[in-house]
Design a protein around this motif. Structure first.
Motif, PDB file in Angstrom:
ATOM      1  N   CYS A 322       0.867  -1.285  -0.516  1.00 17.83           N
ATOM      2  CA  CYS A 322       0.096  -0.241   0.221  1.00 17.83           C
ATOM      3  C   CYS A 322       0.737   1.474  -0.584  1.00 17.83           C
ATOM      4  N   ILE A 323       0.483   2.339  -0.978  1.00 16.24           N
ATOM      5  CA  ILE A 323       0.908   3.727  -1.182  1.00 16.24           C
ATOM      6  C   ILE A 323       0.326   4.892  -0.046  1.00 16.24           C
ATOM      7  N   ARG A 324      -0.697   4.528  -0.280  1.00 15.18           N
ATOM      8  CA  ARG A 324      -1.638   5.464   0.750  1.00 15.18           C
ATOM      9  C   ARG A 324      -1.904   5.977   0.314  1.00 15.18           C
ATOM     10  N   CYS A 325      -2.694   6.090  -0.732  1.00 17.51           N
ATOM     11  CA  CYS A 325      -2.801   7.123  -2.086  1.00 17.51           C
ATOM     12  C   CYS A 325      -4.352   7.617  -1.883  1.00 17.51           C
ATOM     13  N   SER A 326      -5.123   6.880  -0.629  1.00 11.37           N
ATOM     14  CA  SER A 326      -6.565   7.193  -0.249  1.00 11.37           C
ATOM     15  C   SER A 326      -7.587   6.424  -1.729  1.00 11.37           C
ATOM     16  N   CYS A 328      -8.524   4.236  -1.941  1.00  8.93           N
ATOM     17  CA  CYS A 328      -9.544   3.411  -1.640  1.00  8.93           C
ATOM     18  C   CYS A 328     -10.554   3.164  -0.496  1.00  8.93           C
ATOM     19  N   ILE A 352      -8.531   0.027   3.387  1.00 10.56           N
ATOM     20  CA  ILE A 352      -7.644  -0.722   3.583  1.00 10.56           C
ATOM     21  C   ILE A 352      -6.656  -0.668   4.971  1.00 10.56           C
ATOM     22  N   CYS A 383      -6.808   0.569  -6.663  1.00  4.22           N
ATOM     23  CA  CYS A 383      -6.029   0.484  -6.023  1.00  4.22           C
ATOM     24  C   CYS A 383      -4.831   0.960  -6.594  1.00  4.22           C
TER      25      CYS A 383
HETATM   26  S1  SF4 Z   1      -6.074   2.172  -3.083  1.00  8.52           S
HETATM   27 FE1  SF4 Z   1      -5.705   1.433  -0.542  1.00  8.52          FE
HETATM   28  S2  SF4 Z   1      -4.255   0.746  -0.764  1.00  8.52           S
HETATM   29 FE2  SF4 Z   1      -4.483   0.506  -2.511  1.00  8.52          FE
HETATM   30  S3  SF4 Z   1      -2.316   1.724  -2.054  1.00  8.52           S
HETATM   31 FE3  SF4 Z   1      -3.627   3.666  -1.963  1.00  8.52          FE
HETATM   32  S4  SF4 Z   1      -4.480   3.510   0.286  1.00  8.52           S
HETATM   33 FE4  SF4 Z   1      -3.203   1.993  -0.134  1.00  8.52          FE
END
Ligand code: SF4
Lengths: 735, 177
Positions: A322-326, A328, A352, A383
């Protein structure tokens, strides 16, 4: 409602009222921004695949990369400290602060630093810790927790922030506009950064080959925090390491787009600390930068805190990618309604977060919000590193089920629900997980069973004991099942010898026992296209138990389903599925539940029923054999059908037959299988549903015939709208 | 310039236009004049490393913290432009290019048209060796911004405006905005 359920419902109700509107507005903005931004990338899927494989490789080689990185950073003149847990990290950071006699530490946004509660630790020593990200600063002043991993104060409206600033600082002129608030914060924080002793940042990525940290920001505060003071501490989870600088490229392209929907954020900082930039020493305000002789120090604090154990855990390992992009969080219908204060644990929020919280804080923290993932799978394609987020939620739910120690209802389970689960699972989960058993019994005794189930006292007991909300209509079981009807009409009316194709129509529980008419339509539609149909007895797909986190029961069902279908598959028959959530089992989750060869065989030969109709029409099937009408319809496809990319076929078939189709684009209807029936989530489910209702009650939509592919979507639409929805098969049924 | 490079230059301009960031293309001979028409107030900077131009002496390059806080405009070199994104790459230097580009209201990165690359991966390819040699760089795209206060505001902690100057080839001439 039980006390625990009532408490949960009350908390959600409160958040829906207070934070819901701001959360909804902001997450919907990020969500549509993401769709728009990624659509401009011609190689989006390729970039995701690249990003995924870089993370897979990096986590695989993590111990080696930690060593390589340590060597590089030390050669660059920095130090690396590997902290086992939060206490270890904080102790080290406190020692640096005290060595530097630090009075103030300025911080840029870092979820990892929130995870270890470093602010509190430093404040105990009297260090003034200042969050310099504007959103984080707002929360620090308000003494609140982030509600989103990228935009921490997204639950706060402009007017709330204005009120907070005006009360806290009492400025000469009250602040009002976003511009005024931002400039005020910039000035206040600028002054605090000027005489800070230490700057602390996180790191979105760290490269082992160069010892560089990459920071993704738009404000510029991370840049200031890193280069103004002479001491820089970077706090990051060990999973942030990638092998080389070149590996950063796909992440730079994906992270902003996936998060807030920006193609790229204002600043991607690639710092190789200790940096060459001069220290900005405001106390020595007149020495030119070029004349300074700086001796910067840099400390990289790498946090384990459960991560290395997650790496050993076959199910949780993916979380480390997970790159913590948000994405999800932003693409999650439930999150869009309540935000991270409900859909989150101690630190992390969104889909996540279940994996992160289970891994770093433990299962209790994950348990608080794990149920809010309905497994709709809308996040899966969003994701950037292709993590199967619903699966992680399912696994954690399964572990929570078995870790729970509440055996009050054991006697009831054993008679009512013969599943494969050991231990004591919450009755509500067990009831929904064993829907097939209920449906069989309900059908055998219908209509009496329906009458009993609809009676006030029974509903009260169902609500009190099993948490089934009495505001919901229960499905009405039919005495005469789809299979009964099919047998009584003498099976299929197209002989195998004269048929163009032969299929097995999968009798999902709902179609077989409740929505029998859509099953009849399916048979007639397929026959009209000269397809030979059989409907053998095949068990429930396992979707019901899986959605309750009952993995071993689901796995057992998967084996039984495959056993029942193996022979027709061998005979060259296709499997046609009406209910999208069951098809998604065959095509997605069975990969985890069946041997690879079985999974491949079933998933490759299973089709959504409208996809199949589309294929028949493309291959010379006669559209005139189906019912075509030039009417206007409002179509809501099913979440899992969209994730599989199959919703397009329904639209295409309907349009080919002359229907004018308006499609919804909300992420989910809010019902999501059993979710909306649960009394603690009823209001949330309806709030999510309101977004769909809004789309289907516009001027253009309100007189349209409502069509839905999924069972629970249909139930939800039925309660949201005055019009009752129909299934696409019933529209095109030639009868 | 090659056709490819011409495309990069055009697309860079388009990407910046989409971001609402000003860009001025100028022949080296007209650089000082062009720059003078863009700067506002006190102007600081670091020496520009381009052979085709000489450093305008009215840019204060003896920057101190006091001047950093007082200046409104800064002029610093960009080592790369990225056509797909409208980004510029700002390398950190011992004389403070990083801070000088950050603290002012208007930042003017100066870039040679030759240094505009097509894609992010091209740019990262150039950055690899530099970072491995201990360097630091910022990939900057437009001004500093935040939406944390309820609406998008430019100039959160960094510049409110960015105006990119691209030095075109002498032979191409022209001063087209
Ligand atoms: S979509 Fe969710 S699980 Fe995937 S990288 Fe972004 S924060 Fe992490």
């Amino acid at each position: 409602m039980s006390n625990a359920r009532e408490e949960k419902a009350a908390k959600i109700r409160h958040l829906l009222e207070t934070e819901g509107p701001a959360v909804e507005e902001n997450t919907l903005g990020f969500n549509s921004g993401r769709y728009e931004s990624v659509s401009k990338l011609s190689d989006y899927e390729e970039l995701k695949t690249q990003a995924r494989s870089i993370k897979e490789d990096a986590i695989e080689r993590l111990p080696e990369l930690i060593d390589a990185l340590t060597e590089t950073v030390e050669a660059n003149g920095g130090t690396v400290y590997i902290a086992d847990d939060a206490a270890d990290a904080n102790q080290y950071i406190r020692s640096i602060a005290s060595e530097n006699q630090a009075a103030r530490l300025v911080k840029s946004k870092s979820m990892t630093s929130e995870e270890i509660d470093v602010n509190e630790a430093l404040e105990e020593d009297g260090v003034d810790v200042v969050e310099t990200d504007l959103g984080e600063w707002v929360l620090q002043l308000a003494d609140e927790a982030p509600s989103h991993i990228v935009a921490p104060a997204l639950h706060k409206s402009r007017s709330e922030i204005a009120e907070l600033f005006n009360t806290t600082f009492d400025p000469d002129e009250p602040l009002e506009t976003a511009e005024e608030l931002t400039m005020f914060a910039r000035k206040e924080l600028g002054a605090l950064i000027e005489d800070a002793d230490i700057g602390m940042t996180g790191a979105n990525f760290i490269t082992a080959d160069s010892g560089s940290i990459m920071l993704v920001t738009s404000e510029g505060n991370a840049r200031k925090s890193a280069v103004v003071p002479d001491t820089h501490i970077a706090v990051a989870g060990v999973e942030k390491i990638v092998p080389t600088v070149e590996d950063l490229s796909p992440f730079i392209e994906l992270i902003g787009r996936s998060g807030t929907g920006q193609d790229i954020t204002s600043y991607i900082s690639l710092l190789t600390p200790p940096v060459d930039s001069p220290v900005v020493e405001f106390a020595d305000s007149n020495t030119a930068f070029a004349d300074r002789e700086d001796d910067r120090s840099f400390h990289l604090v790498l946090i384990d805190n459960g991560r290395l154990a997650m790496r050993e855990d076959d199910e949780l390992r993916e979380t480390l990618y997970c790159i913590r992009c948000s994405a999800c969080a932003n693409s999650c219908a439930n999150f869009q309604s309540v935000g991270g204060h409900a859909f989150g644990g101690e630190t992390y929020s969104g889909g996540i977060a279940t994996g992160w919280e289970a891994g770093v804080h433990g299962y209790d923290s994950a348990a608080e919000f794990n149920d809010l993932c309905t497994g709709c799978s809308r996040c899966v394609n969003q994701c950037p590193v292709n993590i199967d987020i619903p699966w992680i939620n399912t696994v954690v739910r399964d572990r929570l089920n078995h870790g729970q120690d509440d055996s009050r209802f054991d006697w009831m389970y054993d008679t009512l629900v013969p599943d494969e689960e050991s231990g004591s699972i919450d009755l509500q989960k067990r009831l929904f997980g064993n829907y097939e058993t209920l449906a069989k019994a309900g059908s055998a005794t219908a209509p009496l069973s329906n009458w009993i189930a609809s009676q006030g006292p029974v509903r009260t007991v169902l609500e009190r004991v099993a948490g089934i909300d009495s505001r919901r209509d229960l499905p009405k079981f039919k005495r005469n099942t789809l299979r009964d009807w099919f047998d009584s009409r003498g099976g299929c009316q197209i002989a195998p010898s004269s048929a163009d194709r032969e299929v097995v129509l999968y009798p999902d529980v709902y179609t077989n026992y409740v929505a029998v008419s859509r099953g009849k339509s399916a048979v007639r539609v397929l026959e009209a296209l000269n397809v030979h149909v059989t409907i053998p007895a095949v068990p429930e797909s396992g979707r019901a138990p899986l959605s309750q986190g009952m993995v071993s029961t689901a796995s057992d069902r998967a084996s039984s389903v495959f056993a029942a279908l193996a022979e027709p598959l061998d005979a060259g028959r296709d499997v046609v599925v009406i209910e999208p959530s069951d098809l998604a089992m065959f095509k997605r989750e069975y990969e985890k539940l069946l041997p690879a060869a079985s999974y491949d065989r079933l998933s490759e030969n299973s089709y959504d029923v409208l996809e199949y109709v589309y294929g028949c029409l493309e291959n010379g099937g006669d559209p005139d054999s189906l019912r075509s009408r030039e009417i206007k319809v409002a179509y809501h496809s099913h979440c899992q059908q969209r994730t599989l990319g199959l919703a397009v076929y329904t639209t295409a078939v309907l349009e080919q037959l002359g229907y004018d189709v308006l499609e919804s684009d909300v992420e989910c209807c809010g019902m999501a299988g059993s979710f909306g029936y649960k009394s603690e989530y009823y209001e949330l489910s309806m709030d999510v549903g309101d977004r769909l209702k809004d789309q289907f009650t516009t001027d253009d939509a309100q007189s349209r015939t409502v069509v839905a592919s999924g069972t629970s979507c249909g139930e939800q639409l039925d309660s949201l709208l005055r019009r009752s929805p129909t299934h696409p098969l019933e529209l095109i049924d030639p009868i | 310039m090659s056709i490819n490079q011409d495309n990069n230059v055009t697309d860079f301009q388009q990407s910046l236009a989409a971001l609402d960031v000003d860009v001025t293309y100028t022949a080296p001979a007209a650089f000082a004049e062009t720059l003078a028409s863009i700067v506002q107030g006190e102007t600081i900077g670091v020496p520009l490393p381009f052979d085709s131009i000489s450093q305008p002496e009215w840019i204060d390059t003896e920057v101190t913290p006091a001047k950093l806080n007082a200046a409104q405009t800064s002029v610093t070199p960009a080592s790369l432009g990225i056509a797909d994104y409208g980004s510029v790459v700002l390398d950190s230097t011992t004389d403070g290019a990083e801070q000088i580009s950050l603290f002012v209201d208007l930042h003017i990165p100066v870039l040679s048209a030759e240094d505009i690359v097509r894609s992010m991966s091209d740019a990262v390819g150039h950055l690899g060796p530099k970072l491995r040699a201990g360097g630091s760089s910022i990939i900057a795209t437009g001004p500093s911004a935040t939406a944390d206060m309820g609406a998008l505001v430019k100039g959160a902690h960094g510049p409110k405006d960015v105006h990119v100057i691209v030095l075109t080839d002498e032979t191409d001439g022209g001063n087209n905005e």
